[in-house]
Design an enzyme around this catalytic site. Structure first.
Site, PDB file in Angstrom:
ATOM      1  N   HIS A 199       2.414   3.579  -8.939  1.00 22.73           N
ATOM      2  CA  HIS A 199       2.141   2.171  -9.255  1.00 22.73           C
ATOM      3  C   HIS A 199       3.307   1.564 -10.038  1.00 22.73           C
ATOM      4  O   HIS A 199       3.679   0.414  -9.858  1.00 22.73           O
ATOM      5  CB  HIS A 199       0.846   2.046 -10.061  1.00 22.73           C
ATOM      6  CG  HIS A 199      -0.364   2.471  -9.282  1.00 22.73           C
ATOM      7  ND1 HIS A 199      -0.582   2.057  -7.988  1.00 22.73           N
ATOM      8  CD2 HIS A 199      -1.413   3.275  -9.595  1.00 22.73           C
ATOM      9  CE1 HIS A 199      -1.730   2.600  -7.551  1.00 22.73           C
ATOM     10  NE2 HIS A 199      -2.235   3.334  -8.505  1.00 22.73           N
ATOM     11  N   ASP A 257       0.828  -1.213   0.000  1.00 26.36           N
ATOM     12  CA  ASP A 257       0.000   0.000   0.000  1.00 26.36           C
ATOM     13  C   ASP A 257       0.859   1.257   0.000  1.00 26.36           C
ATOM     14  O   ASP A 257       1.982   1.266   0.494  1.00 26.36           O
ATOM     15  CB  ASP A 257      -0.925  -0.034   1.231  1.00 26.36           C
ATOM     16  CG  ASP A 257      -2.099   0.918   1.096  1.00 26.36           C
ATOM     17  OD1 ASP A 257      -2.365   1.409  -0.028  1.00 26.36           O
ATOM     18  OD2 ASP A 257      -2.754   1.186   2.121  1.00 26.36           O
ATOM     19  N   LEU A 312      10.162 -20.746  -4.909  1.00 26.32           N
ATOM     20  CA  LEU A 312       9.213 -19.810  -4.289  1.00 26.32           C
ATOM     21  C   LEU A 312       7.891 -19.784  -5.058  1.00 26.32           C
ATOM     22  O   LEU A 312       7.877 -19.703  -6.289  1.00 26.32           O
ATOM     23  CB  LEU A 312       9.831 -18.403  -4.308  1.00 26.32           C
ATOM     24  CG  LEU A 312       8.912 -17.240  -3.904  1.00 26.32           C
ATOM     25  CD1 LEU A 312       8.637 -17.254  -2.406  1.00 26.32           C
ATOM     26  CD2 LEU A 312       9.523 -15.898  -4.317  1.00 26.32           C
TER      27      LEU A 312
HETATM   28  C1  IPE Z   1      -5.583  -2.592  -0.212  1.00 28.52           C
HETATM   29  O1  IPE Z   1      -5.208  -1.273  -0.350  1.00 28.52           O
HETATM   30  C2  IPE Z   1      -5.565  -3.278  -1.542  1.00 28.52           C
HETATM   31  C3  IPE Z   1      -4.263  -3.479  -2.141  1.00 28.52           C
HETATM   32  C4  IPE Z   1      -3.110  -3.175  -1.604  1.00 28.52           C
HETATM   33  C5  IPE Z   1      -4.282  -4.100  -3.424  1.00 28.52           C
HETATM   34  P1  IPE Z   1      -6.273  -0.108  -0.514  1.00 28.52           P
HETATM   35  O2  IPE Z   1      -5.499   1.125  -0.708  1.00 28.52           O
HETATM   36  O3  IPE Z   1      -7.255  -0.460  -1.566  1.00 28.52           O
HETATM   37  O4  IPE Z   1      -7.014  -0.152   0.896  1.00 28.52           O
HETATM   38  P2  IPE Z   1      -7.868   0.946   1.651  1.00 28.52           P
HETATM   39  O5  IPE Z   1      -8.880   1.488   0.674  1.00 28.52           O
HETATM   40  O6  IPE Z   1      -6.916   2.010   2.091  1.00 28.52           O
HETATM   41  O7  IPE Z   1      -8.455   0.213   2.799  1.00 28.52           O
HETATM   42  C1  IPE Z   2      -1.485   0.316  -3.388  1.00 29.81           C
HETATM   43  O1  IPE Z   2      -1.301   1.692  -3.398  1.00 29.81           O
HETATM   44  C2  IPE Z   2      -1.805  -0.232  -4.754  1.00 29.81           C
HETATM   45  C3  IPE Z   2      -3.189  -0.651  -4.939  1.00 29.81           C
HETATM   46  C4  IPE Z   2      -4.120  -0.633  -4.031  1.00 29.81           C
HETATM   47  C5  IPE Z   2      -3.550  -1.111  -6.243  1.00 29.81           C
HETATM   48  P1  IPE Z   2      -2.504   2.717  -3.397  1.00 29.81           P
HETATM   49  O2  IPE Z   2      -2.898   3.000  -4.814  1.00 29.81           O
HETATM   50  O3  IPE Z   2      -3.606   2.233  -2.548  1.00 29.81           O
HETATM   51  O4  IPE Z   2      -1.831   3.999  -2.789  1.00 29.81           O
HETATM   52  P2  IPE Z   2      -2.466   4.974  -1.718  1.00 29.81           P
HETATM   53  O5  IPE Z   2      -2.929   4.113  -0.583  1.00 29.81           O
HETATM   54  O6  IPE Z   2      -3.586   5.686  -2.388  1.00 29.81           O
HETATM   55  O7  IPE Z   2      -1.341   5.865  -1.328  1.00 29.81           O
HETATM   56 MG    MG Z   3      -4.046   2.431  -0.597  1.00 26.07          MG
END
Ligand code: IPE
Ligand code: IPE
Ligand code: MG
Length: 254
Positions: A51, A34, A145
Site C-alpha cells: 500500500h 489493484d 487536473l
Molecule cells: C477494488 O479492489 C477496490 C480498490 C482498488 C480500492 P479490491 O481488491 O477490493 O477488489 P476485489 O475484492 O478483488 O474485487
Molecule cells: C489495492 O490493492 C488497494 C486497495 C484495494 C485498497 P489490494 O490491497 O487489493 O491488493 P491485492 O488485490 O490484495 O493484491
Molecule cells: Mg485487490
C-alpha cells in the site's frame, strides 16, 4: 557522438517513452488501483508495504496525467467493501491519505491540481476525512487536473441513494415519473458534474469492476494489465492511452 559514448560506457540508451497523440487525450481516466497486496507478497513483504509503495504510484500517475493534459483522474482508493479487511489493514489504509497529502499537497497546489473526494464521509475516521477535506478546500479554486479520490466509494450504494432521492422528489410532486431520464440519475450520483470516464484502467490482472462507477462506465473503453499497481509506470499509463487512441468508440452507432 552517442555511438561513441555508448561504446565507452557499454550501455544502450533507454528507449524513449512512446508518448500518446496529444490531439486525442481522454478527458477522464478512471483507475482501479489493484494488486498492492500481491506485489508485496511477491517480494516477501507485508501487505502494508504494498500500500505504501502504491502511494508512490499515485503520485507518479497523477503527474503523468497532468503532463498529458487529462482533465479528470479518478482513483479508486477504498471501496465500501474494503471495510471487510482485517482491522489493522483498514487502519493503515485510512492513514495513507493524510500521509500522501502531507508530502504532496504543496506540489499539487503548485501544479494547479484540484483535489476532490467521491465517496461516503460518514464511516471515515476524522483524521482521514480532515486531511482530505483540507486538501479539497485548499485546491477548490484550482483549474488544472481534477484529482478525484474514490474513497469509501461503492457504486450500488451511490445508485440506491440516487433512486431514493428521485423517489422523494416524486413523492413531493416535484418530479413526474414520466419525466425521469438519465440526467436525473447522473445528476444525483457522486460524480455529478463530471463527464463519464473515457478510459478505465485496472491493474493486477483482475477482470472485474468491483462495484466501481457502474453507471458511469457504460461506454468507457477498458484497459487491463497484469502489472501490479505499485509497479505501474508512466510507460504503462502511456500504453493504455495509446491503445485507447486506437479504439473506435461507436456508442451503439456504426
Ligand atoms: C477494488 O479492489 C477496490 C480498490 C482498488 C480500492 P479490491 O481488491 O477490493 O477488489 P476485489 O475484492 O478483488 O474485487
Ligand atoms: C489495492 O490493492 C488497494 C486497495 C484495494 C485498497 P489490494 O490491497 O487489493 O491488493 P491485492 O488485490 O490484495 O493484491
Ligand atoms: Mg485487490
Amino acid at each position: 557522438m552517442f555511438q561513441r559514448l555508448r561504446a565507452l560506457f557499454g550501455k544502450a540508451p533507454a528507449t524513449p517513452l512512446q508518448t500518446p497523440d496529444t490531439d486525442n487525450i481522454p478527458q477522464h481516466i478512471a483507475i482501479i488501483m489493484d494488486g498492492n497486496g500481491r506485489w508485496a507478497k511477491s517480494r516477501g513483504l507485508p501487505r502494508m508495504a504494498g500500500h505504501h509503495s502504491g502511494m508512490k504510484a499515485v503520485k507518479r500517475i497523477t503527474m503523468a496525467a497532468d503532463r498529458l493534459g487529462v482533465k479528470y483522474l479518478t482513483l479508486y482508493a477504498f471501496s465500501t467493501e474494503n471495510w471487510k479487511r482485517p482491522k489493522a489493514e483498514v487502519e493503515f489504509l485510512m492513514k495513507l491519505p493524510q500521509e500522501f497529502l502531507a508530502i504532496e499537497l504543496n506540489e499539487l497546489i503548485e501544479k494547479n491540481v484540484q483535489v476532490r473526494m467521491m465517496g461516503y464521509k460518514e464511516a471515515l475516521p476524522s483524521h482521514t476525512l480532515d486531511a482530505v477535506e483540507e486538501a479539497v478546500r485548499q485546491t477548490a479554486n484550482n483549474t488544472g487536473l481534477v484529482l478525484n479520490f474514490a474513497l469509501n466509494y461503492g457504486s450500488r450504494k451511490e445508485m440506491i441513494e440516487a433512486v431514493r432521492q428521485i423517489g422523494e422528489a416524486v413523492q413531493t410532486g416535484a418530479l413526474n415519473p414520466q419525466d425521469i431520464d438519465e440526467s436525473h440519475m447522473a445528476g444525483r450520483l457522486l460524480s455529478a458534474g463530471m463527464p463519464d470516464p473515457d478510459l478505465l484502467i485496472r491493474t493486477s490482472g483482475e477482470l472485474r469492476l468491483s462495484n466501481f462507477m457502474l453507471w458511469q462506465l457504460a461506454y468507457s473503453e477498458m484497459w487491463f494489465t497484469d502489472v501490479y499497481w505499485p509497479e505501474f509506470t508512466d510507460e504503462h499509463f502511456y500504453n493504455a492511452v495509446r491503445e485507447y487512441q486506437r479504439r473506435a468508440r461507436r456508442y451503439g452507432g456504426v
